[in-house]
Design an enzyme around this catalytic site. Sequence first.
Site, PDB file in Angstrom:
ATOM      1  N   ARG A   1      41.319  45.890  46.624  1.00 45.08           N
ATOM      2  CA  ARG A   1      39.868  46.574  46.668  1.00 45.08           C
ATOM      3  C   ARG A   1      39.273  46.071  48.413  1.00 45.08           C
ATOM      4  O   ARG A   1      38.850  44.967  48.366  1.00 45.08           O
ATOM      5  CB  ARG A   1      38.919  45.685  45.810  1.00 45.08           C
ATOM      6  CG  ARG A   1      37.474  46.693  45.689  1.00 45.08           C
ATOM      7  CD  ARG A   1      36.584  45.974  44.779  1.00 45.08           C
ATOM      8  NE  ARG A   1      36.009  45.157  45.498  1.00 45.08           N
ATOM      9  CZ  ARG A   1      35.447  43.669  44.865  1.00 45.08           C
ATOM     10  NH1 ARG A   1      35.432  43.738  43.743  1.00 45.08           N
ATOM     11  NH2 ARG A   1      34.792  42.806  45.852  1.00 45.08           N
TER      12      ARG A   1
ATOM     13  N   HIS B   1      32.612  45.387  45.676  1.00 41.84           N
ATOM     14  CA  HIS B   1      32.793  46.103  44.351  1.00 41.84           C
ATOM     15  C   HIS B   1      32.245  47.477  44.271  1.00 41.84           C
ATOM     16  O   HIS B   1      32.610  48.673  43.775  1.00 41.84           O
ATOM     17  CB  HIS B   1      32.054  45.103  43.150  1.00 41.84           C
ATOM     18  CG  HIS B   1      32.271  45.724  42.229  1.00 41.84           C
ATOM     19  ND1 HIS B   1      33.322  46.340  41.227  1.00 41.84           N
ATOM     20  CD2 HIS B   1      31.178  46.109  41.096  1.00 41.84           C
ATOM     21  CE1 HIS B   1      33.024  46.677  39.983  1.00 41.84           C
ATOM     22  NE2 HIS B   1      31.611  46.889  39.887  1.00 41.84           N
TER      23      HIS B   1
ATOM     24  N   TYR C   1      31.949  35.552  47.760  1.00 36.25           N
ATOM     25  CA  TYR C   1      32.934  35.166  47.012  1.00 36.25           C
ATOM     26  C   TYR C   1      34.312  35.455  47.410  1.00 36.25           C
ATOM     27  O   TYR C   1      35.229  34.639  46.939  1.00 36.25           O
ATOM     28  CB  TYR C   1      32.735  35.483  45.461  1.00 36.25           C
ATOM     29  CG  TYR C   1      32.771  37.018  45.314  1.00 36.25           C
ATOM     30  CD1 TYR C   1      34.020  37.807  45.099  1.00 36.25           C
ATOM     31  CD2 TYR C   1      31.622  37.873  45.202  1.00 36.25           C
ATOM     32  CE1 TYR C   1      33.913  39.207  45.187  1.00 36.25           C
ATOM     33  CE2 TYR C   1      31.598  39.240  45.312  1.00 36.25           C
ATOM     34  CZ  TYR C   1      32.722  40.058  45.245  1.00 36.25           C
ATOM     35  OH  TYR C   1      32.729  41.220  45.085  1.00 36.25           O
TER      36      TYR C   1
HETATM   37  C1  LIG Z   1      32.218  46.651  29.021  1.00 34.75           C
HETATM   38  C2  LIG Z   1      31.875  46.557  30.449  1.00 34.75           C
HETATM   39  N1  LIG Z   1      31.625  45.202  30.663  1.00 34.75           N
HETATM   40  C3  LIG Z   1      31.076  44.885  31.917  1.00 34.75           C
HETATM   41  C4  LIG Z   1      30.801  45.798  32.969  1.00 34.75           C
HETATM   42  C5  LIG Z   1      30.214  45.629  34.231  1.00 34.75           C
HETATM   43  N2  LIG Z   1      31.423  45.782  35.366  1.00 34.75           N
HETATM   44  C6  LIG Z   1      31.337  46.802  35.907  1.00 34.75           C
HETATM   45  S1  LIG Z   1      32.858  46.981  36.677  1.00 34.75           S
HETATM   46  C7  LIG Z   1      33.053  45.473  36.403  1.00 34.75           C
HETATM   47  C8  LIG Z   1      34.573  44.887  37.000  1.00 34.75           C
HETATM   48  C9  LIG Z   1      35.649  45.680  36.779  1.00 34.75           C
HETATM   49  O1  LIG Z   1      36.903  45.325  37.073  1.00 34.75           O
HETATM   50  P1  LIG Z   1      38.223  45.976  37.271  1.00 34.75           P
HETATM   51  O2  LIG Z   1      38.709  46.464  35.755  1.00 34.75           O
HETATM   52  O3  LIG Z   1      39.316  45.093  37.928  1.00 34.75           O
HETATM   53  O4  LIG Z   1      37.955  47.516  38.037  1.00 34.75           O
HETATM   54  P2  LIG Z   1      37.749  47.336  39.714  1.00 34.75           P
HETATM   55  O5  LIG Z   1      36.194  47.336  39.593  1.00 34.75           O
HETATM   56  O6  LIG Z   1      38.403  46.217  40.185  1.00 34.75           O
HETATM   57  O7  LIG Z   1      38.299  48.702  40.322  1.00 34.75           O
HETATM   58  C10 LIG Z   1      32.448  44.690  35.618  1.00 34.75           C
HETATM   59  C11 LIG Z   1      32.342  43.462  34.725  1.00 34.75           C
HETATM   60  C12 LIG Z   1      31.053  47.164  32.398  1.00 34.75           C
HETATM   61  N3  LIG Z   1      31.013  48.267  33.263  1.00 34.75           N
HETATM   62  N4  LIG Z   1      31.718  47.429  31.335  1.00 34.75           N
END
Ligand SMILES: Cc1ncc(C[n+]2csc(CCOP(=O)(O)OP(=O)(O)O)c2C)c(N)n1
Lengths: 324, 324, 379, 379
Positions: free
Chosen positions: D259, D263, D272
Amino acid sequence: MPKLDLVGAINLALAQEMAADPRIVILGEDVGVNGGVFRVTDGLQKRFGADRVFDSPLSESGIIGTSIGLAMAGMRPVPEIQFEGFLGPAYDQLVNQAARCRSRTRGAFTCPLTVRVPIGGGIHAPELHSDSPEAVYAHTPGLKVVMPSRPYDAKGLLISAIRDPDPVIFFEPKRVYRSIKEEVPEEEYTLPIGKAQVVSEGTDLTLITWGAMVSVCLAALDQMAEETSVELIDLRTIYPVDIETIAKSVSKTGRAVVVHEAPKTGGFGAEISSLIQENCFLHLEAPVQRVTGFDTAMPYYKLEKQYLPDGDRVLRSIRDCLAY
Amino acid sequence: MPKLDLVGAINLALAQEMAADPRIVILGEDVGVNGGVFRVTDGLQKRFGADRVFDSPLSESGIIGTSIGLAMAGMRPVPEIQFEGFLGPAYDQLVNQAARCRSRTRGAFTCPLTVRVPIGGGIHAPELHSDSPEAVYAHTPGLKVVMPSRPYDAKGLLISAIRDPDPVIFFEPKRVYRSIKEEVPEEEYTLPIGKAQVVSEGTDLTLITWGAMVSVCLAALDQMAEETSVELIDLRTIYPVDIETIAKSVSKTGRAVVVHEAPKTGGFGAEISSLIQENCFLHLEAPVQRVTGFDTAMPYYKLEKQYLPDGDRVLRSIRDCLAY
Amino acid sequence: MPIETIYTAQIQMLRLLDEEGRLDVALADPLLSDSDVKSLYEQMIVCREFDEAAFKLQRSGRMGTFPQNKGHEAITLGAAKALRKGIDWIVPYYRENPAMFLHGLPMHYVLLHWMGDERGNAIPANLSMSPLGLAIGTQTLHAVGIAWAFKLRKEDRAVLCFFGEGATSTGDFHEAMNFASLLKAPVIFCCMNNQWAISTCCSKQSAAPTFAQRALAYDMPTIRIDGNDLFASYKATKDAIDRARAGNGPSFIEALTYRLGDHTTADDARRYRPADELAAALKLDPMIRTRKYLESKNLWDEVKQSKAIEKAKAIVKDVIAVAEGIEKPTTDQMFDSMFAELPDELQRQKQTLQTDSIGQDPTQVGLQLPGDAARERVL
Amino acid sequence: MPIETIYTAQIQMLRLLDEEGRLDVALADPLLSDSDVKSLYEQMIVCREFDEAAFKLQRSGRMGTFPQNKGHEAITLGAAKALRKGIDWIVPYYRENPAMFLHGLPMHYVLLHWMGDERGNAIPANLSMSPLGLAIGTQTLHAVGIAWAFKLRKEDRAVLCFFGEGATSTGDFHEAMNFASLLKAPVIFCCMNNQWAISTCCSKQSAAPTFAQRALAYDMPTIRIDGNDLFASYKATKDAIDRARAGNGPSFIEALTYRLGDHTTADDARRYRPADELAAALKLDPMIRTRKYLESKNLWDEVKQSKAIEKAKAIVKDVIAVAEGIEKPTTDQMFDSMFAELPDELQRQKQTLQTDSIGQDPTQVGLQLPGDAARERVL
Ligand SMILES: Cc1ncc(C[n+]2csc(CCOP(=O)(O)OP(=O)(O)O)c2C)c(N)n1
Ligand SMILES: Cc1ncc(C[n+]2csc(CCOP(=O)(O)OP(=O)(O)O)c2C)c(N)n1
Ligand SMILES: [Mg+2]
Ligand SMILES: [Mg+2]
């Protein structure tokens, strides 16, 4: 006395309770290194270590389910669910497990956990980041449901929640996180769960609300004509609801308006309206009014202003109710 | 006309709709070879094949989540959740995904699924097999919530639910599965979702209930003194609730008692009580009464008789309300 | 490196005691002592008696739904034997009564539970186990949390969590496995693959050849064992406990066994289960080979057998008497166990046994009903 | 057989295009044609421009939270290229705009979504993709359901489901993988392991050395690839699609990428994430090696580059104009999209924009407020 916002007050309460009670463990997504997406747990992992402030995997059912185990084994978990929209995957563990732990074992096991959850709309967040599901959990026997509207209350209520021997959902109105700063005592103090607060006294009508809507109602009342005198009640705890304070007020005013963000149908406003009718029937001069979110999904933010109750809707309803 | 019980009527409706519409797929735990733990899907896999009647793994979120995908892709899934106590793991997919599918895509995608779920107590079942969570789903914008009280209604309402272009939860009161047998037309027919039924007319008080409590109320009314005339309304649909029928009745009687199995606080009785107050305020001669389950976890079966509203509690409340 | 192998794994199957009761002594290390095997077999007899008696209680209308445990005796007792009583924890679902009894649960608790009485879940404080639970998969997360608490407090204790192969299809199981491996929690996941989840055979539960490989997703030590083999059950669990206590985290065990009865007394397995499959499974009944082993070592004979059965019947008879002798629960218990302190509304409901406002309010009296106890109490 | 090996598995890592843009031609089969690579690279440039522009829109207060996609260009485009437009489906979460654009989604839809407008999810009927979704993991089950529908209707179509490595920790992911393998559903699970889930690094998400091995639990074909490699992304997905279309069920792909941004715009990764880690990742930017490959084949140069960037800027400028030019949504849209037919209460709410009973009932008039539009409408 330091002036703190909601985030600061909650952070202070967490830090003080963790320092005082080694059984307390915080777990959740991004609560550690990052201090939570709203910075509510900022600095706690540095201070108390990664053992006691755990960055969990992306697993809401896991966060609540393991918290139940921790609680059954004598710890005092304070899990965070990142947004109320993500309580869904933890619903089963919360409602069918945590809430029943004491009753299904007739007290042999208890589940002293405090689930912290940001709640509500008004911050232009994306979908599932602006809902208000408090009524669902208030309908769950075995859970206590708390929602402060300001920093001072938040600190006192959170400390009570953490020390409570039963599971508590502690909803934190996102919209208030940074919007109110007020003096919050440095020393620890508690506020009773289950007691509402009369924010301003009045004689003509009782306005009942909680969370972020308290500020909305206060602002509305400021715009109101001098001659009308409204009593504003901040529920502070959704379950157990403080009907005594509400009934005392409505018996005096004879009129009531309930305001909340959640959809109207089946919202907690219905419970309050029913309780008022049941307790103050002979005093009521107008039907209890509900000013709430509409019975639609919480819209994306371009329409959230139209969705959420605002000063105009509150004032109009007060006037209608007074004129009834 | 054949006499059928609730199980038979639902089974017939499923068979006829599946024969008429190849898009319909049934999925759930033990719905195939075993015909469901209550035999509601008995014989359907033999008749329509394992492709259309799928024995799913033990995975409630998976059952509803894949059903959403099927629906988005043009199928008409009719998933079964084995008991209402196991809706919990599917809560997120149902409330945060299925219910919002149409609104979050402004109609580009729809989610025509019908979730069949046995509900309620009274059959001496173990824990999590006797709950009544209908209020939770009635508070979910985007879902329709139906609960028949008898075989005739069940067939007509289920066919309407399956043909409905939006998601419907179809709650089947376990206690009624085998207790009522009545004539059910062989040919297909529909009953409108959102319309309550006046079961018996009366002038002194309106008694409002749904599901298994309809029979309980009917039995109670049989024991009542001739001189009091009660109008009994079977809601049949919880959301959208038929306030017109209710208001018409209460405007006439001036008194109302709502009966349901779910806990009182935040139960759907609160919504009905509020709606009556809002719509019939000037006609009300007594506060709307709620005869419901207590605000405890549904107890194990040794105490379920004491927990569930019975004829005595209904009658007492009617008398109290009339004497108010 | 255009293409390279970056991870390899394999699943092993362990069996120490064959159908004829022949033990592979070389591999059986740690080994159960003769006296242990003898007392465990006696325990099996008691549990089987209990199982049949409970079945009859339901059939005669003296108890609600009951899930028979028969077939699970070797894995439940072998695994539980590897735990230290009062130290290591057992987190069950509902088909491991033998393990709970071995660790001191008064047998009538299980009857109370199925008689619809929460007091059957009020585990005595000196026992380290949680009560029976019916929400499939949910307890795996509780087990991880309990093990986590032990780790945080630096207590030298482990947790043994039982569940069926059906439970491995739940999201909670996956989240529990992931949490456990991330936390290096001292927990053993014991999957009793009895090949059926009600009417759903295990090939409809997972497309993989084993359930043991569920653990590969988390790089967790895993093994498949013959769950009808007391010795393999003991060894695999003991090895896992030792790993956990040494700080090496969780382990997974798939114990291949068979549900010899219906799913519960509410079920009729003949609707979906081939008769010959059951017949074949009955030959693999763990009690048969355990007895053969004892007999081969001259530790058991027909006389001992009938004595043990008599003794078991007597024990079970008493247990039933105790369970049925317990006074009915009061509605007060239902309310009082909701919170440490009852909110006012619950107090009112408890006192009046009413929810309607007039009925709850002594000042708003309606018509009197003859013998209206609740009302009289508040007046 | 006291102890025997009953299952073995291995995970392979595939990379075809190295950091220097050198391709392993022998292994690159199926192979992307030169013109394909060229147009995909041009697409990357457009997407990167879009990404930066969207970021600025948020910073300047013209749009809400936005998750940058930069770094994901190779896996999203390589995988999407393996699909047949309008036939095979894409089920995204929120970090694969390039894939959706490649399959015809008007770019302003994505802006509309993040501008807080549901119309950004109203995918045109002729496109085969579902809208962006924010509930992590949930879409994996929808993807399986869609693939299942294709299988039931005997349509020769497959589904490509994207998600991050964080999503593999959810229960829904597990249930989706299990359903897919049981159903032999034509679905490809594409896990974009960008090594972070907000502030949670992937080693806190799983204790296993790879995410690819999550699939071993279901005995599902699985592979880890270099997700910054357009050729590996294309080949792995194409192979998986072919398997799916041949009736051999689902596949799993772990695409190792990074990434490159925060985020979302609400996040500050410096809190972090070690600076040197990002610096190293920037060197692996998929666009660098794709360009090197094209240059090595004399298909690209500085002139083409600046032309392409200019063109991209123009495209993105227009897209923003379109998105910002769309009239505000009306509250009517909010109500009308709830059900095919609005229940009476919703009709009332839509008309009066009130929920209080007096405000909703024209016959119960309260005091008039100046400019009370809603009220006037009902009077
Ligand atoms: C069920 C759920 N829990 C928590 C969140 C909050 N949240 C949004 S994105 C994220 C991290 C997602 O990480 P990843 O699956 O690796 O996708 P990336 O953003 O790295 O592409 C979190 C914890 C959410 N959107 N949905
Ligand atoms: C979450 C949940 N879903 C469904 C059920 C209904 N149910 C009870 S037992 C059972 C099968 C369990 O099979 P398995 O896990 O293999 O355990 P076994 O009964 O075979 O020992 C099902 C589906 C349940 N109790 N919990
Ligand atoms: Mg099983
Ligand atoms: Mg990620």
